[in-house]
Design a protein around this motif. Structure first.
Motif, PDB file in Angstrom:
ATOM      1  N   THR A  70     -24.724 -36.151  12.427  1.00 29.12           N
ATOM      2  CA  THR A  70     -24.370 -35.198  11.377  1.00 29.12           C
ATOM      3  C   THR A  70     -23.560 -34.087  12.032  1.00 29.12           C
ATOM      4  OG1 THR A  70     -26.522 -35.620  10.344  1.00 29.12           O
ATOM      5  CG2 THR A  70     -25.215 -33.793   9.484  1.00 29.12           C
ATOM      6  N   VAL A  71     -22.320 -33.922  11.614  1.00 28.36           N
ATOM      7  CA  VAL A  71     -21.444 -32.910  12.207  1.00 28.36           C
ATOM      8  C   VAL A  71     -21.199 -31.822  11.166  1.00 28.36           C
ATOM      9  CG1 VAL A  71     -19.286 -32.496  13.435  1.00 28.36           C
ATOM     10  CG2 VAL A  71     -20.345 -34.758  13.530  1.00 28.36           C
ATOM     11  N   SER A  72     -21.581 -30.589  11.517  1.00 27.14           N
ATOM     12  CA  SER A  72     -21.362 -29.457  10.614  1.00 27.14           C
ATOM     13  C   SER A  72     -21.127 -28.219  11.468  1.00 27.14           C
ATOM     14  CB  SER A  72     -22.554 -29.275   9.658  1.00 27.14           C
ATOM     15  OG  SER A  72     -23.734 -28.978  10.374  1.00 27.14           O
ATOM     16  N   GLY A  73     -21.410 -27.039  10.926  1.00 20.36           N
ATOM     17  CA  GLY A  73     -21.074 -25.807  11.651  1.00 20.36           C
ATOM     18  C   GLY A  73     -19.655 -25.397  11.324  1.00 20.36           C
ATOM     19  N   ALA A  74     -18.901 -24.982  12.338  1.00 21.13           N
ATOM     20  CA  ALA A  74     -17.520 -24.529  12.139  1.00 21.13           C
ATOM     21  C   ALA A  74     -16.586 -25.734  12.096  1.00 21.13           C
ATOM     22  CB  ALA A  74     -17.117 -23.565  13.246  1.00 21.13           C
ATOM     23  N   GLY A 112     -12.733 -31.790  12.048  1.00 20.26           N
ATOM     24  CA  GLY A 112     -11.920 -30.583  11.918  1.00 20.26           C
ATOM     25  C   GLY A 112     -12.524 -29.370  12.592  1.00 20.26           C
ATOM     26  N   ALA A 113     -13.124 -29.584  13.757  1.00 21.80           N
ATOM     27  CA  ALA A 113     -13.689 -28.474  14.520  1.00 21.80           C
ATOM     28  C   ALA A 113     -12.577 -27.694  15.208  1.00 21.80           C
ATOM     29  CB  ALA A 113     -14.681 -28.998  15.554  1.00 21.80           C
ATOM     30  N   VAL A 168     -21.042 -25.703  21.425  1.00 20.84           N
ATOM     31  CA  VAL A 168     -21.473 -26.753  20.502  1.00 20.84           C
ATOM     32  C   VAL A 168     -22.972 -26.932  20.658  1.00 20.84           C
ATOM     33  CG1 VAL A 168     -21.275 -29.176  19.839  1.00 20.84           C
ATOM     34  CG2 VAL A 168     -19.248 -27.938  20.645  1.00 20.84           C
ATOM     35  N   LEU A 169     -23.684 -26.796  19.550  1.00 25.19           N
ATOM     36  CA  LEU A 169     -25.125 -27.031  19.564  1.00 25.19           C
ATOM     37  C   LEU A 169     -25.349 -28.523  19.358  1.00 25.19           C
ATOM     38  CD1 LEU A 169     -28.026 -25.979  19.661  1.00 25.19           C
ATOM     39  CD2 LEU A 169     -27.879 -25.565  17.199  1.00 25.19           C
ATOM     40  N   THR A 170     -25.993 -29.158  20.318  1.00 30.96           N
ATOM     41  CA  THR A 170     -26.227 -30.600  20.266  1.00 30.96           C
ATOM     42  C   THR A 170     -27.709 -30.882  20.039  1.00 30.96           C
ATOM     43  OG1 THR A 170     -26.525 -30.709  22.682  1.00 30.96           O
ATOM     44  CG2 THR A 170     -24.300 -31.058  21.825  1.00 30.96           C
ATOM     45  N   GLY A 171     -27.989 -31.818  19.140  1.00 27.20           N
ATOM     46  CA  GLY A 171     -29.365 -32.229  18.910  1.00 27.20           C
ATOM     47  C   GLY A 171     -30.066 -31.506  17.792  1.00 27.20           C
ATOM     48  N   GLY A 172     -29.425 -30.542  17.159  1.00 27.39           N
ATOM     49  CA  GLY A 172     -30.064 -29.808  16.078  1.00 27.39           C
ATOM     50  C   GLY A 172     -30.719 -28.532  16.554  1.00 27.39           C
ATOM     51  N   TYR A 173     -31.581 -27.966  15.709  1.00 30.95           N
ATOM     52  CA  TYR A 173     -32.151 -26.659  16.005  1.00 30.95           C
ATOM     53  C   TYR A 173     -33.313 -26.709  16.982  1.00 30.95           C
ATOM     54  CZ  TYR A 173     -29.124 -25.076  12.249  1.00 30.95           C
ATOM     55  OH  TYR A 173     -28.028 -24.798  11.481  1.00 30.95           O
ATOM     56  N   ILE A 228     -19.286 -23.961  17.054  1.00 31.46           N
ATOM     57  CA  ILE A 228     -18.981 -22.635  16.505  1.00 31.46           C
ATOM     58  C   ILE A 228     -17.657 -22.177  17.095  1.00 31.46           C
ATOM     59  CG2 ILE A 228     -21.388 -21.990  16.126  1.00 31.46           C
ATOM     60  CD1 ILE A 228     -21.243 -20.274  18.661  1.00 31.46           C
ATOM     61  N   SER A 229     -16.942 -21.337  16.360  1.00 31.60           N
ATOM     62  CA  SER A 229     -15.610 -20.910  16.782  1.00 31.60           C
ATOM     63  C   SER A 229     -15.706 -19.704  17.708  1.00 31.60           C
ATOM     64  CB  SER A 229     -14.772 -20.556  15.552  1.00 31.60           C
ATOM     65  OG  SER A 229     -15.248 -19.348  14.973  1.00 31.60           O
TER      66      SER A 229
END
Length: 537
Positions: free
Chosen positions: A243-247, A270-271, A278-283, A318-319
């Motif tokens: 799942t790719v999200s964030g910025a 579109g990062a 980059v946060l990998t693996g979730g929270y 994140i940007s």
């Protein structure tokens, strides 16, 4: 601000689809379409299934990454030794705001998951199958899939199959929480660590694994280990759901072969060309910086080697325009709210950690940084589940990954960047946030009682905080920091125990006729100094 992800976001695939086969044809593969796309599946013996899992190096896709063949053999051995039928549980509880891969599979390819689960049930001789979900959409899809196969929970059924719906909470996805809820209890960890392979649902040996894991098993069983191994890396064959999200311009769930460069996955979504991190693996995962992104490939071993984590398959860049510590603070506050409220290190430690991060951002200096490090260290390996461990790992990774921003906040006037809120979180009121979550069961209803401290009697023994950490914590002088508070419905028995065991008889319970919600309502009280004088100390 980044909006909450829908249950089924855009789905993409790199290379040939496996789990996502047929997604280009229909929105949901019902049983006839599923068989048309994937073909029939023959049963397999237990050892044959274990060898298949071992040959393809299948590991759990829910975050822990435990080898599936070891779990399968352990359940089989325990069932034979005890002479009881084992239980099979599919964990489709996907309760992180940034994770949707399992939700997508359940909504769009439920029969692929059931294929794997039924293979295991047949091989083990199980007569009970439970699918744990937390969303209305996944419940509908899986119940429809069971009906399409003629499976039910009737007593005369050769295999009793049903869906267990739980509240959307971070701790709900823990194996022990799901098993406890299936047995009729609340969907929170039981406070004792027991192997499900030995003692699970109803005390029987239970094979519990993540939804994607069963789907991967179904693919491998159809095409065989050799063809399965032709995709991806030699030591981690097959595909991975991310799942790719964030910025990113296009949040998505994407199926990729292992070995694909992480930067390519980010480009598809579109990062930013050069993300700040980059946060990998979730929270419950780890941050990696922009330079490390160029070295990483999509695999468990590769991400571990560069300081990241595959975890639950969430990838969140994140940007350069946002404050990474501020972004992490929002997540830390959410993680604190997701505590089951049972363990002091989690219930008290995670809010303290969030406050520590806030102190750093607000110019608390080196002392605030050291305090945060100490709190994170203290909560690890002391909880009833992995929630405090994963939360502490996230905070420690934040401190390690963003050293320049950390120095700017600790030693200067801050980084000067706003907090854009690009990491998705459930919006207020959109998902339940009460403890243990959800309002349907009796335990989770409105609080009916309030507990009071009689300061003329309290001697600061501290037993109340040990028995009822949901309500009481102790101040620096050892006395409770609240004079009165709502008692969560699920903790009423513990509140009564605290009243009865208080050595000074300083506690009392009263019915709350206002029927307020089950959130804590700790009121400002006398300062600790005034409390001591009132007690003649």
């Amino acid at each position: 601000m980044n909006e909450a992800l829908p249950d089924v976001p855009e789905v993409r695939v790199v290379g040939l689809p496996q789990l996502t086969s047929g997604f280009d044809l229909v929105e949901r593969l019902d049983l006839p379409m599923h068989l048309k796309v994937h073909g029939p599946l023959e049963p397999m013996g237990g050892e044959q299934l274990a060898k298949l899992s071992e040959n393809i190096n299948l590991k759990g896709r829910g975050g822990a990454g435990f080898p599936f063949h070891k779990k399968l053999r352990s359940v089989a051995e325990s069932a034979i030794k005890r002479g009881v039928r084992p239980v099979v549980v599919v964990n489709g509880s996907e309760d992180e705001p940034a994770c949707r891969k399992d939700t997508v599979l359940i909504n769009r390819a439920p029969h692929l998951i059931l294929d794997g689960a039924l293979l295991v049930a047949e091989a083990l001789g199980a007569r009970t199958l439970v699918v744990g979900v937390t969303r209305e959409s996944t419940q509908r899809s899986m119940e429809a899939a069971l009906a399409e196969r003629g499976l039910s929970n009737g007593r005369r059924s050769a295999l009793r199959a049903r869906v267990q719906r739980n509240p959307v909470r971070m701790v709900t996805g823990a194996a022990a929480s799901l098993i406890r809820s299936i047995d009729g209890g609340p969907a929170i960890p039981p406070g004792r660590k027991v192997s499900a392979s030995q003692t699970g649902v109803g005390g029987a040996p239970t094979l519990l694994s993540n939804a994607e894991t069963f789907a991967q098993l179904a693919i491998a069983a159809r095409i065989g280990p050799e063809r399965y191994g032709n995709t991806g890396l030699y030591d981690e064959p097959g595909t991975v759901m991310l799942t790719v999200s964030g910025a990113v311009a296009r949040p998505m769930v994407i199926e990729v072969p292992t070995g694909v460069p992480l930067r390519y996955v980010l480009q598809l979504a579109g990062a930013p060309p050069v993300p700040q991190g980059v946060l990998t693996g979730g929270y419950h995962g780890k941050w990696i910086d922009a330079a490390t992104v160029n070295e990483a490939i999509v695999s468990r071993n590769s991400l571990d080697a560069v300081g990241g984590s595959l975890g639950a398959g969430a990838i969140l860049p994140i940007s350069q325009d946002t404050c990474p510590l501020g972004e992490s603070l929002r997540v830390a506050q959410w993680l604190a709210e997701e505590s089951a409220g049972q363990c002091g290190p989690c219930y008290l430690g995670l809010p303290a950690a969030a406050r520590g991060m806030e102190d750093i951002i607000n110019g608390g200096g080196p002392a605030a940084l050291e305090a945060l490090k100490q709190v994170a260290k203290n909560v690890k390996r002391r909880g009833a589940c992995s929630h405090p461990d994963g939360s502490a790992m996230f905070l420690e990774s934040t401190i390690k990954a963003f050293t320049d921003d950390l120095a700017a906040h600790v030693l200067g006037n801050g980084c000067g960047r706003p907090v854009e809120g690009v990491l998705p979180l459930f919006e207020g009121g959109q998902m339940p946030t009460g403890i243990p979550g959800g309002g349907e069961s009796e335990e989770n209803g409105p609080s009916r009682q309030k507990i009071y401290v009689d300061w003329t009697l309290c001697r600061g023994h501290g037993l109340c905080a040990d028995i009822l950490p949901e309500v009481f914590e102790l101040g620096a002088d050892g006395f409770p920091t609240v004079a009165q508070a709502q008692v969560p419905r699920y903790a009423e028995a513990k509140a009564l125990r605290a009243v009865r065991r208080c050595p000074a008889l300083a506690l009392r319970l009263e019915e709350d006729t206002r029927s307020q919600g089950a959130t804590r309502n700790n009121l400002p009280v006398l300062s600790q100094g005034r409390g001591r004088r009132a007690l003649g100390r």
